[in-house]
Write a protein that holds these residues in place. Structure first.
Motif, short mmCIF file in Angstrom:
data_model
loop_
_atom_site.label_atom_id
_atom_site.label_comp_id
_atom_site.label_asym_id
_atom_site.label_seq_id
_atom_site.Cartn_x
_atom_site.Cartn_y
_atom_site.Cartn_z
N HIS A 60 0.82 -1.22 0.00
CA HIS A 60 0.00 0.00 0.00
C HIS A 60 0.85 1.27 0.00
O HIS A 60 0.56 2.22 -0.73
N SER A 90 -6.18 2.12 -0.04
CA SER A 90 -6.67 1.86 1.32
C SER A 90 -8.11 2.33 1.49
O SER A 90 -8.97 1.55 1.88
N HIS A 151 3.65 9.49 5.33
CA HIS A 151 2.65 8.44 5.18
C HIS A 151 3.28 7.07 5.40
O HIS A 151 2.77 6.23 6.14
N HIS A 155 2.82 4.17 8.45
CA HIS A 155 2.62 2.73 8.27
C HIS A 155 3.72 1.92 8.93
O HIS A 155 3.50 0.77 9.29
FE LIG Z 1 -2.16 4.66 4.19
#
Ligand SMILES: [Fe+3]
Ligand SMILES: [Fe+3]
Ligand SMILES: [Fe+3]
Ligand SMILES: [Fe+3]
Lengths: 435, 435, 435, 435
Positions: A60, A90, A151, A155
């Motif tokens: 992702h 997502s 980002h 994660h």
């Molecule tokens: Fe994300």
């Protein structure tokens, strides 16, 4: 440029795109380092709907660069597999239909090897793009890169949270790593209170001072914060155990109504990952099942438990404006992922100033997650990044032992639903100043 | 003493308890007047878990006086049936175990006649107590009466909400009453915007000025409210229909994530009670199924719908501090239950000042329901009255067409979960002032 | 003609339609007698999805005559309210869309008085029709009447089952009636076994012998029944208590897998309606809460509990062919609704022959409810009467203390899902004959 | 000894344990051959609660030999990991607490490699045990081996069913294998009917004739089977498509009530794995997504769909006694796993005799899965093997394209809940003989 954070705060014209490329490569490598101890089987598990399989995470974050940078701005980009756009989106509803979140664990293909090939494919393209960027798009490319790197860091923390949750379901209690840095646990001192005077505070990210911040940290605005006191350290496991021993989980008078309903429905009797063995409280950590360190900050409690403890203790949680008022003047150091404890640890308390504001545990505040005055969503699909979650969640502040040090700021707003416990979440007490 | 409200704001030593008795009798009679059009069968229905059978409401408000005044302070009080304490306790977990909320509709006994006998029994005892009150307990008795009367008024509004929901489930669309006062619907004018300057505002109930307020309206405190603009009237049915016709219910970009999930799960396509018949939008009202009046404020929308409309319109909802700043200077008049419309109606807009701040529809604000600085719960079981619900709900302001006029204040904080639609809930737009 | 049963077995040309009218009136009066002790509030409750409000029952049985006799065959019939066809259709999907079963309790209108007016309206029309019937339709009218009367009798039993369930939810444990005929409980004798030889049996209703039977009792066919033994009376409360005291509800080895899952999910520890008070087992009856009579047949047990008891006792349940083989030769007498106990009672055991085959409790068999060879559904919507339920249910035989005496036959097949407990259901043991 | 089947039917004293060892090794190798095409990621997925991850299957069948043979009878056996007993116990409640079925997909450890090590460990021990068996336990060891080998064969079929379900969830539609043996699809002939006379049939396994059978195939007993006719081949995809095109999935009159409720709740419009692409029906097979072969037997339909088709076609499903009566005289050949189609295929119909009774698709019967007269559970925990599932399921007969040829018999009783579709399940029509 010593860290991703340094990179992301300087988006001047003079910065070479190659410096950004190095930041990109550093963040990408950190993700892969987190996954290095995993077996392919570990990559596959979705232990609850909120958890994503590690394989999904690493695909992702790659998709993010592909969808928002490579496809729009790199004309020569060759898509590896058109199906990935659907599989690894997502939640961007305005960017096609995302694959159902709760079914991520059903996808055995692409395999782990396939996904690493996808990472390499995108990394190569990013390298090519940033080595010779199209000048007319460069500002927008860098603006999106500046979002894409934190980002991926978010994660990274989610990966550690999810890996912990995944392995904790297993009756074998397997350790994620057996080489974590152990804590030198000093005796924790009695809790002290620090007093703050009433006054107007400027809250939120100061865009004029430069540096990156998420849209939800803006607009900067004024809040009148009445006089308050705040604890000089988070609540510890030992203190939380006193609450438990006083019947905290059995007395509705301490709890919010939704909290009490959750306690009964879920059968909560202790923080997540705690288990009693032969009369001793243990908890599962990324290093395996160990006895609870009573001096370390309590962790893996929900907002409901934090609030109930505070009510029981005759105190309350700080608002996020109070927290930010205090944190603004505290050095941005602490027990982050870089310390490699991967667990909150007790620290020697500094006299007269708040300790552990950053790192160790995310601190639940008493503030619901809502937009600041002047909040503006990003344009296009990236507008879904933060704003649409501003309902039903509470703000946490300060980062934790799984957060990259260069990812956190005093104005950073994290958020989870009040019943969530799988983040490294603890809390600190506050109270009103008596007139 | 012209109203219950007048009564409840004067708890001086000089006031005769008999004046309180008259206020008590007036409030009690109003409840029974609301129920007069019901059949016994209507009294029994629980159309969803949030709705209580009308029989339960009229017993529960009676129980409140019995449990909190008669039992503790009236030594001669004879309990009618000891089982009622369990059956009619709503949610006071520290006062025994409440009968499960979702099963209130299973109780055919006590019958409606039994419950009216219970009301008469308690009324007689209250009359005796207040006619010759024990002087040492009088202040506490009056303090509790001062809470018990608005409590019963709240249930009067709930009765109307619940009766509407109950009858609306029925394919026969039976009218609750056929003698409601019709609206004279003037042509609604274009929406105007009113501007407010930035500054410190004093928010919450001013205890020093006297008058009753709930605990959640205190403590009074300072908030810095940045400059803003607010609409001079609520959004109308006609305007909301434009949103619907623009595909509002089908476009995720306007919605909070939880809102969009709710739209899909519930299949929402219009406000609650709206139904299309031969191409014309009708809605169920307490007077039966009628065509929607496009000039009247939109009603029975959730926070999610209000927020989505605002996003679509390039605006936002006001915060509760903004709303209170505006409402403080507006006369406390409007379309309340006393007007006997029992439906929001269009009003002639006053130039240069906000209209319909009070009455017609509760206005969703953008503020989550959380405690004010200095909030203190009431002692004992009454502490459960408001505080424990401060999670997962949004604040609404201003009262509605089902609210008694003497029940509402500028500082009054109502609250519902963001997906709730069976209250008479609408909204008004706000926006940031451009720099 | 002494009973409805007598009526329904003689559909000869010579029979006057007026005799049928008298049977109709007798059955209709019996329904109203069952409801006479109810308050209007009792008529409204749906205590679980399987239970229907008594008001719905008395309207639905009326609808049956309207939908299947009056509308098709009585040209002058005036519909009272066209909406009733939708509201009171139970499950005939080929006859319009039935109102959702689980929401029957939300319908306060039509009121109880309205529904009795509907009954009177239909009764008047039926009287007119049967007094002067259209000769060309008379055979079909009588065929449908012959189904409509036992249909209403089935609902008489359902009414008693449902009333019991409704009142049992109420913490006040109100009695349905306080004038029931008490049981003279003789000491129950030790259980005896009766042996039957192997052979071909003719199973199912013998159409050639006349008399009414449901479609599911046909076609009559041959079954080879191996040698077996059967208990001479049902299992008693006292015997079932021994199973409980032996840990029957805590040992998975006695249970079918679905049964054990149900025990754990539902927390079953005793038959439905049993509750321990001060160390004594009581159970709720239609006469209120009373100590359990240890000599009476155990009642309100599921198939799962019956099967688990049998496994524990080293026996099994009889198949329906075995049961019918035994019952065929037993007089059709017993403790039916006509005895007015409304509760199973102990009986003096007859030596050498089976007792209580009829009445007292429906006896769970080991046979799944499936069609007989040669089964044919009725034509049209009435084909939905029985056949579509032949999945996931078990057969019970013999009628119970709430069954009209003239409703039952040796070939009668009742059926419920294996987890159902609110019918008056018990069981009798069987076992293989040792070679 | 040419097959596992040959082995399991000769448990004579004279048989050398080494021959059993070879049968054991052959069955074990077949399991591993099925898994050879899998990636480690495929081993991990649990696509619904009924599906087990392939890793779990291969560990569980190993556990069976460890728990029931090695631990009790091989004194020198060294347990590899004591935790496996809990993890890989499927449902033997009397043998400890099984790990929750629906959470099997959360176990990343032991890894696939660990599980293969476990297999090797147990295989080595089994080899040692069978090479030099303890004579006093040999009969019981062989009795349990005789159960353990078909147990593993059952899981071989489950593996193929589950792998198909797992890969079918994936939007990429990955093929399990791309080297399957293709079908030579002849034109299917019109369906023919075969007539059987009424008479007493001996049903169930004839223990006196030798050979292995599960406990649920005994006791052998007599049934009277009335005259019937049966189709000479299963219903084809083409015929089922006619039902679909006739609105079969939209008309409640064809369906059992539970079936219709399932159709609506699940949104069924075609058999499982069918999907329309550009107006052509495709279905997912173990070789990937391919157009439906209209001549092959329809597959992946539930009992509900089979029954609805039969009602629509004016026929019914055969009972299991009818099916067995027919199958008894048919050669035990067909399209089994050994043919390596892994998909039902059309066959040339033999005139005057039933074709495809064995292999291709399991055939739903109209019989609920209940014990035969004289049924006895195995002693101890193995008694849970079959008997406890005799509730809520329907019998299927004949094996399928994923069944090992030496696993099936005319008396073999398979069973699934009526809504299950992920087995290779089809059906054949039957009808009553007109008098
Ligand atoms: Fe994300
Ligand atoms: Fe209340
Ligand atoms: Fe009926
Ligand atoms: Fe198994």
């Amino acid at each position: 440029m010593s860290s991703a954070h340094d990179a992301v705060i300087d988006r001047s014209d003079s910065l070479h795109a190659k410096e950004w490329l190095r930041a990109y490569q550093r963040v990408r490598a950190a993700t892969e380092a987190i996954c290095a101890p995993l077996h392919k089987e570990d990559y596959m598990v979705q232990s609850m709907a909120d958890v994503s399989p590690p394989k999904w995470h690493i695909a992702h974050v790659t998709w993010f660069f592909e969808a928002f940078i490579l496809k729009p701005f790199y004309a020569a980009y060759q898509i590896l597999d058109p199906a990935y756009d659907h599989l690894f989106n997502s939640y961007y509803e305005t960017h096609g239909v995302p694959f159902p979140r709760a079914e991520r664990g059903t996808l055995s293909r692409p395999t782990v090897d396939d996904v690493y090939r996808y990472r390499a494919h995108v990394d190569l393209a990013m390298q090519a793009l940033l080595t010779d960027p199209p000048q007319e798009h460069l500002p927008e490319i860098l603006r999106r890169l500046e979002l894409g790197l934190p980002h991926e860091q978010q994660h990274q923390e989610l990966l550690l949270m999810d890996i912990k949750h995944i392995l904790a379901q297993n009756p074998l209690c397997p350790a994620y790593r057996d080489d974590l840095v152990p804590a030198h646990a000093p005796e924790v001192k009695a809790l002290g209170w620090l007093a703050y005077r009433a006054g107007i505070q400027h809250i939120g990210h100061d865009a004029s001072a430069g540096g990156f911040a998420y849209d939800n940290e803006m607009g900067r605005h004024r809040q009148f914060v009445e006089a308050f006191e705040i604890a000089d350290r988070p609540v510890t496991n030992g203190e939380f155990l006193e609450f438990m021993q006083a019947g905290g989980y059995t007395k509705p008078e301490h709890w919010l109504a939704d909290g009490w309903a959750t306690v009964k429905a879920e059968g909560w009797q202790a923080p997540l990952y705690w288990v009693e063995r032969d009369g001793v409280w243990h908890h599962y950590t990324l290093g395996g099942l160990v006895p609870v360190d009573m001096s370390a900050p309590v962790c893996h409690v929900s907002f409901f438990e934090a609030d109930a403890y505070a009510q029981w203790a005759g105190a309350r949680l700080p608002t996020e404006a109070e927290w930010e008022t205090v944190a603004r003047d505290v050095p941005l150091t602490g027990n982050f992922v870089d310390q490699d404890h991967l667990q909150p640890v007790a620290t020697k308390r500094a006299e007269g100033m708040p300790s552990q504001m950053f790192g160790d545990v995310w601190e639940w505040t008493g503030s619901a997650y809502r937009p600041y005055p002047g909040f503006r969503k990003l344009p296009g699909s990236l507008g879904e990044y933060n704003g649409k979650f501003m309902s039903g969640q509470m703000v946490l502040r300060g980062g934790c032992c799984a957060t990259p040090a260069d990812h956190i700021r005093a104005t950073y707003r994290n958020f989870f639903p009040p019943q969530a416990r799988w983040a490294f979440s603890g809390f600190r007490l506050a109270r009103d100043t008596d007139a």
